[in-house]
Design a protein around this motif. Structure first.
Motif, PDB file in Angstrom:
ATOM      1  N   ASN A 242     -37.198  18.344 -32.680  1.00  0.00           N
ATOM      2  CA  ASN A 242     -37.573  18.164 -34.084  1.00  0.00           C
ATOM      3  C   ASN A 242     -37.033  19.450 -34.751  1.00  0.00           C
ATOM      4  O   ASN A 242     -36.187  19.540 -35.905  1.00  0.00           O
ATOM      5  N   LEU A 243     -37.230  20.424 -34.353  1.00  0.00           N
ATOM      6  CA  LEU A 243     -36.597  21.847 -34.984  1.00  0.00           C
ATOM      7  C   LEU A 243     -35.256  21.804 -34.625  1.00  0.00           C
ATOM      8  O   LEU A 243     -34.752  22.411 -35.693  1.00  0.00           O
ATOM      9  N   SER A 244     -34.570  21.425 -33.729  1.00  0.00           N
ATOM     10  CA  SER A 244     -33.208  21.574 -33.417  1.00  0.00           C
ATOM     11  C   SER A 244     -32.398  20.488 -34.689  1.00  0.00           C
ATOM     12  O   SER A 244     -31.598  20.854 -35.222  1.00  0.00           O
ATOM     13  N   PHE A 245     -33.412  19.349 -34.683  1.00  0.00           N
ATOM     14  CA  PHE A 245     -32.607  18.479 -35.598  1.00  0.00           C
ATOM     15  C   PHE A 245     -32.625  19.189 -36.917  1.00  0.00           C
ATOM     16  O   PHE A 245     -31.812  18.848 -37.917  1.00  0.00           O
ATOM     17  N   LEU A 246     -33.700  19.565 -37.489  1.00  0.00           N
ATOM     18  CA  LEU A 246     -33.764  20.320 -38.791  1.00  0.00           C
ATOM     19  C   LEU A 246     -32.665  21.402 -39.076  1.00  0.00           C
ATOM     20  O   LEU A 246     -32.090  21.708 -40.140  1.00  0.00           O
ATOM     21  N   LEU A 247     -32.528  22.076 -38.136  1.00  0.00           N
ATOM     22  CA  LEU A 247     -31.653  23.465 -38.062  1.00  0.00           C
ATOM     23  C   LEU A 247     -30.200  22.858 -38.012  1.00  0.00           C
ATOM     24  O   LEU A 247     -29.448  23.599 -38.661  1.00  0.00           O
ATOM     25  N   ARG A 248     -29.875  21.592 -37.426  1.00  0.00           N
ATOM     26  CA  ARG A 248     -28.599  21.410 -37.418  1.00  0.00           C
ATOM     27  C   ARG A 248     -27.979  20.491 -38.711  1.00  0.00           C
ATOM     28  O   ARG A 248     -26.936  20.304 -38.876  1.00  0.00           O
ATOM     29  N   LEU A 249     -28.779  20.029 -39.385  1.00  0.00           N
ATOM     30  CA  LEU A 249     -28.663  19.268 -40.587  1.00  0.00           C
ATOM     31  C   LEU A 249     -27.461  19.963 -41.414  1.00  0.00           C
ATOM     32  O   LEU A 249     -26.560  19.152 -41.756  1.00  0.00           O
ATOM     33  N   GLY A 250     -27.772  21.268 -41.667  1.00  0.00           N
ATOM     34  CA  GLY A 250     -26.745  21.919 -42.536  1.00  0.00           C
ATOM     35  C   GLY A 250     -25.412  22.246 -41.678  1.00  0.00           C
ATOM     36  O   GLY A 250     -24.315  22.783 -42.436  1.00  0.00           O
ATOM     37  N   ALA A 251     -25.325  22.093 -40.670  1.00  0.00           N
ATOM     38  CA  ALA A 251     -24.272  22.332 -39.789  1.00  0.00           C
ATOM     39  C   ALA A 251     -23.144  21.321 -39.437  1.00  0.00           C
ATOM     40  O   ALA A 251     -21.975  21.247 -39.208  1.00  0.00           O
ATOM     41  N   TYR A 252     -23.759  20.035 -40.101  1.00  0.00           N
ATOM     42  CA  TYR A 252     -22.825  18.779 -39.915  1.00  0.00           C
ATOM     43  C   TYR A 252     -21.735  18.710 -41.081  1.00  0.00           C
ATOM     44  O   TYR A 252     -21.986  19.390 -42.118  1.00  0.00           O
ATOM     45  N   PRO A 253     -20.847  18.046 -40.821  1.00  0.00           N
ATOM     46  CA  PRO A 253     -19.679  17.881 -42.035  1.00  0.00           C
ATOM     47  C   PRO A 253     -20.345  17.642 -43.134  1.00  0.00           C
ATOM     48  O   PRO A 253     -21.638  16.934 -43.321  1.00  0.00           O
ATOM     49  N   SER A 254     -19.793  17.755 -44.434  1.00  0.00           N
ATOM     50  CA  SER A 254     -20.188  17.348 -45.587  1.00  0.00           C
ATOM     51  C   SER A 254     -20.548  16.135 -46.022  1.00  0.00           C
ATOM     52  O   SER A 254     -21.548  15.962 -46.825  1.00  0.00           O
ATOM     53  N   ALA A 255     -20.174  15.266 -45.033  1.00  0.00           N
ATOM     54  CA  ALA A 255     -20.684  13.734 -45.435  1.00  0.00           C
ATOM     55  C   ALA A 255     -22.292  13.629 -45.063  1.00  0.00           C
ATOM     56  O   ALA A 255     -22.954  12.832 -45.637  1.00  0.00           O
ATOM     57  N   VAL A 256     -22.657  14.428 -44.349  1.00  0.00           N
ATOM     58  CA  VAL A 256     -24.040  14.431 -43.968  1.00  0.00           C
ATOM     59  C   VAL A 256     -24.882  15.076 -45.019  1.00  0.00           C
ATOM     60  O   VAL A 256     -25.820  14.624 -45.670  1.00  0.00           O
ATOM     61  N   GLN A 257     -24.324  16.349 -45.619  1.00  0.00           N
ATOM     62  CA  GLN A 257     -25.070  16.973 -46.843  1.00  0.00           C
ATOM     63  C   GLN A 257     -25.045  16.033 -48.055  1.00  0.00           C
ATOM     64  O   GLN A 257     -25.864  16.260 -48.867  1.00  0.00           O
ATOM     65  N   ASP A 258     -24.045  15.332 -48.254  1.00  0.00           N
ATOM     66  CA  ASP A 258     -23.885  14.419 -49.285  1.00  0.00           C
ATOM     67  C   ASP A 258     -24.914  13.402 -49.385  1.00  0.00           C
ATOM     68  O   ASP A 258     -25.532  12.897 -50.273  1.00  0.00           O
ATOM     69  N   VAL A 259     -25.510  12.996 -48.168  1.00  0.00           N
ATOM     70  CA  VAL A 259     -26.523  11.855 -48.010  1.00  0.00           C
ATOM     71  C   VAL A 259     -27.820  12.620 -48.053  1.00  0.00           C
ATOM     72  O   VAL A 259     -28.879  12.185 -48.788  1.00  0.00           O
ATOM     73  N   VAL A 260     -27.964  13.901 -47.323  1.00  0.00           N
ATOM     74  CA  VAL A 260     -29.223  14.278 -47.185  1.00  0.00           C
ATOM     75  C   VAL A 260     -29.478  15.244 -48.573  1.00  0.00           C
ATOM     76  O   VAL A 260     -30.720  15.242 -48.883  1.00  0.00           O
ATOM     77  N   GLY A 261     -28.623  16.123 -48.906  1.00  0.00           N
ATOM     78  CA  GLY A 261     -28.923  16.746 -50.026  1.00  0.00           C
ATOM     79  C   GLY A 261     -28.420  18.132 -49.564  1.00  0.00           C
ATOM     80  O   GLY A 261     -29.123  18.500 -48.540  1.00  0.00           O
ATOM     81  N   ASP A 262     -27.854  19.196 -50.328  1.00  0.00           N
ATOM     82  CA  ASP A 262     -27.763  20.435 -50.098  1.00  0.00           C
ATOM     83  C   ASP A 262     -28.953  21.339 -50.093  1.00  0.00           C
ATOM     84  O   ASP A 262     -29.441  22.085 -49.184  1.00  0.00           O
ATOM     85  N   ASP A 263     -29.828  20.902 -50.951  1.00  0.00           N
ATOM     86  CA  ASP A 263     -31.203  21.535 -50.970  1.00  0.00           C
ATOM     87  C   ASP A 263     -32.192  21.187 -49.822  1.00  0.00           C
ATOM     88  O   ASP A 263     -32.761  21.995 -49.251  1.00  0.00           O
ATOM     89  N   GLU A 264     -32.009  19.783 -49.684  1.00  0.00           N
ATOM     90  CA  GLU A 264     -32.919  19.168 -48.584  1.00  0.00           C
ATOM     91  C   GLU A 264     -32.367  19.965 -47.090  1.00  0.00           C
ATOM     92  O   GLU A 264     -33.172  20.551 -46.371  1.00  0.00           O
TER      93      GLU A 264
END
Length: 761
Positions: A242-264
């Motif tokens: 779970n910790l690695s999942f959370l840490l890597r969210l911001g390292a994915y391509p921008s398509a992921v940040q567009d869905v999850v949110g930059d602040d999130e």
């Protein structure tokens, strides 16, 4: 009290069958640890099961592991007790199982106990019929020698349970069997994970969208402990997946940040970093030596159960490495070194290669002690601090590590009065604060703490008996450790070449050990365990998944094609032995082979637990192999693996942290960066570091005429030459880019990675 008929039945059974304890035939340290019990333990085998059928007895199945504290407690209270032994030997077939050797047996009956009681754990104790259907089960039950009745007056004792189950079987066998069949039917429904397939029967690729990552994030955000870090009330488990999942969210391509949110994405990293920081400062971390305990009894990470497990160290090493890449925080790097040193220089490092399984929670405080105590190796009194460190240094160190005259463990957390006046070390202050408190410089404080740690370590190593070592070498857990050390070496190459080389060499020795002792090179099949020789149990799906993952990490850290070729061969074996092809729409990996004997269920492992999900890691492996080898069939298997769990993932995505990276890879695709020509070594090192955080980019080296060049048809177009360049391969095509001195790849957008490691030297 037993009825006359029950007593007569038990007596007749006892006359016909005289059991003897057979655990000396096992090589498992946990199982052998019970071979002097008065209980006539049997080994899980066709012979023991046949005994139950021949004599129409219930089996008492007791499952645990060598480092388990409560397993030792139940042994002392019950299995060393003569009255308990007489009942078990006269009326049951008692069987002892090491969960690490037989996870297949453990998972089946753990599912039952979790379904019927709402919780699980070890020791796992289940009464099962001669047909292997469960009748009644639980975890720890207090024995005749327990003080639990005073602490927990409502808890039923093990002796009472034994008598009741014996009487029910003797007097109401038919009803018991009918109930067992109903339970089994319900258990099959409970264990249907991975068998529902795609929701609504949509086309391949439909259903699993990036929105699942946002839903998983929201769950963790809602459960986050803002005071202590972590995501639950006590007891708290690290759950590195779970910790690695959370840490890597911001390292994915921008398509992921567009869905999850930059602040999130930023908050996800904050939650994981805070949790890891509090853990490394807490009692769950061995503040004097190395490594982490399995979990914390308290919400603030201050009081652990003291067993140290290989699979925890390997997963936490990956998590702390991710944390360092995201934050460049020296404290995260310190934890990376700490765990890596524990794996390579301490008790878990096997002399001939590979890694041992665990260190026990219980030990003797002094060599002459008659009884072991939980945490005895790790606990300190204030008087010991004064004696070992001297008055001035003891004052500073006691305030730094929260050491008190009357101990720092609350009475409600000391069920067996083992922690009276004892202290678990946990960092509760800072050098800056202590400098103010004691009127000295920060440099003086840091020196006192470092010297204090060194003196405490020397005292502990010289005078205290080390906890017992479970020296089994488990293939799956070794795969996790190999991968974690390989990734660590790739990141450290440019900043600490000497230690990077040592960690990488240890991973390579582990692979060599497995190839010598646990791999059939001709068939590409694995054994599960080595101890005093290879064990009899064949490898399970997790053995293949975890080792393949480790080999892929090691290939990317070394470019040694032997590791990649073996990963490819093992992947084909895993598909052959474990893939569900029972119907045209079936998919994903079973944990066991179809021909496995004496199992009432064949399960698929999709959710993460103390270990990552077998299917989650397998799906990631398949995407990585597809990228490295340009083999679309592997990517198709990866997508089908995710789709097998679609119904469950869409309902509870947070339970599938290891599968979610494969969902991202399926949605966005993967790419492979292939180094060609005489590239500058420093540039290659930095490129490795830049690609280790993302699961969407693989890195390889082109060797003319090598195995990879033959296996990957795309590389047939590579023009040989000394010019340093890379081939960027994705979507079935490759293009050339320049490999720049800093590790950058031409105009390739590696923004998400560059921001992580751009300043690491």
């Amino acid at each position: 009290m037993a009825t006359k008929s029950a007593q007569a039945g038990s007596a007749a059974s006892a006359e016909k069958l005289k059991l003897r304890n057979r655990l000396d035939e096992s090589r498992s340290p946990y199982v052998r640890g019970h071979m002097r019990n008065p209980v006539a333990w049997q080994i899980w085998s066709p012979e023991a099961i046949q005994l139950a059928r021949k004599h129409n007895r219930l089996i008492f199945l007791s499952i645990g592991y060598a480092a388990c504290h409560w397993c030792h407690v139940m042994e002392r209270e019950s299995f060393e007790n003569d009255e308990v032994a007489r009942l078990l030997n006269a009326s049951f077939i008692p069987i002892k199982v090491d969960r690490e050797e037989r996870p297949d047996v453990d998972r089946i009956y753990m599912n039952y106990v979790q379904a019927t009681t709402g919780s699980g754990g070890w020791p796992l104790n289940v009464f099962i019929t001669p047909g292997l259907e469960p009748v009644f089960g639980g975890t720890y039950w207090p024995g005749p020698a327990s003080n639990a009745p005073a602490l927990m007056p409502d808890q039923v004792g093990f002796l009472e349970i034994l008598k009741k189950i014996r009487d029910v079987w003797d007097e109401q066998e038919a009803r018991c069997l009918e109930s067992a069949k109903d339970i089994l039917a319900q258990l099959r429904e409970f264990a249907e994970e991975g068998n529902h397939g795609r929701v609504g029967g949509g086309a391949e690729g439909e259903g699993l969208e990036l929105d699942l990552l946002e839903e998983a994030y929201q769950h963790f955000a809602g459960r986050y402990d803002k005071v202590n870090g972590g995501f639950a009330v006590a007891p708290k488990f690290p759950t590195p997946a779970n910790l690695s999942f959370l840490l890597r969210l911001g390292a994915y391509p921008s398509a992921v940040q567009d869905v999850v949110g930059d602040d999130e994405c930023e908050n996800a990293a904050f939650m994981a970093l805070t949790t890891l920081r509090n853990m490394t400062r807490g009692g769950i971390h061995d503040q004097v030596g190395h490594g982490f305990a399995r979990y914390s009894v308290t919400a603030d990470w201050s009081l652990p159960h003291f067993e140290k497990m290989l699979y925890d160290q390997a997963q936490l090493l990956n998590a702390y490495l991710d944390a360092f890449l995201v934050s460049r925080d020296p404290e995260m790097l310190g934890a990376v070194y700490d765990i890596s040193d524990y794996l390579t220089l301490d008790a878990l490092a096997a002399p001939r290669g590979g890694f041992h399984s665990a260190e026990d929670a219980d030990s003797y405080h002094r060599p002459a002690d008659a009884e072991k105590r939980e945490g005895a190796f790790y606990l300190w009194t204030r008087k010991e601090f004064d004696t070992i460190l001297g008055e001035r240094e003891a004052e500073v160190c006691a305030k730094f590590w929260n050491v008190n005259r009357h101990g720092n463990v609350a009475p409600e957390n000391d069920a067996h009065d083992e922690f009276m006046d004892q202290n678990v070390l946990a960092v509760v202050s800072t050098p800056a604060q202590l400098a103010k408190d004691f009127g000295m410089s920060e440099e003086e404080v840091v020196k006192i703490i470092k010297d204090g740690r060194r003196k405490l370590r020397a005292h502990r190593d010289d005078l205290r008996p080390r906890p017992k070592l479970d020296d089994k070498i488990v293939t799956s857990w070794n795969g996790l450790a190999i991968g974690a050390l390989a990734r660590t070496s790739a990141v450290l190459e440019s900043i600490d070449a000497e230690r990077a080389s040592a960690y990488r060499a240890c991973a390579e020795r582990a692979v060599a050990f497995i190839r010598r002792n646990l791999l059939d090179e001709r068939k590409a099949t694995l054994k599960r365990v080595y101890r005093e020789g290879p064990g009899d149990t064949p490898g399970f799906a997790d053995d293949y998944a975890f080792l393949i993952a480790g080999l892929l990490d090691l290939y990317q850290a070394t470019f040694d094609e032997d590791h990649l070729e073996l990963a490819d061969r093992l992947q084909k074996t895993q598909l052959s032995l474990f893939w569900d092809s029972s119907t045209p729409t079936s998919s994903a990996f079973f944990s066991t082979v179809a021909s496995a004997p004496d199992l009432i269920l064949r399960l698929k492992d999709g959710m993460d637990s103390a270990e990552p999900s077998t299917n989650g890691l397998s799906a990631q492996n398949l995407h990585r192999l597809s990228s490295l080898l340009n083999d679309e069939s592997y990517a198709a298997y990866a997508r089908k693996t995710c789709q097998a769990f679609e119904a469950e993932i869409m309902q509870h995505p947070f339970l599938f942290s290891s599968l979610l990276p494969a969902v991202v890879a399926g949605a966005l695709g993967t790419r492979s960066i292939v180094v060609v020509g005489a590239a500058e070594e420093e540039a290659v090192k930095r490129l490795r570091a830049q690609t280790t955080l993302s699961g969407l980019t693989t890195i390889a080296r082109y060797e003319p005429g090598g195995w990879l060049a033959r296996r990957n048809a795309l590389l047939a177009t590579v023009k040989e030459g000394d010019e340093a360049r890379v081939m960027v391969c994705e979507g079935g095509t490759c293009r050339e880019e320049a490999l720049l001195p800093g590790g950058e790849v031409g105009a390739l957008d590696m923004k998400a990675l560059e921001t992580v490691v751009g300043g690491i030297r």
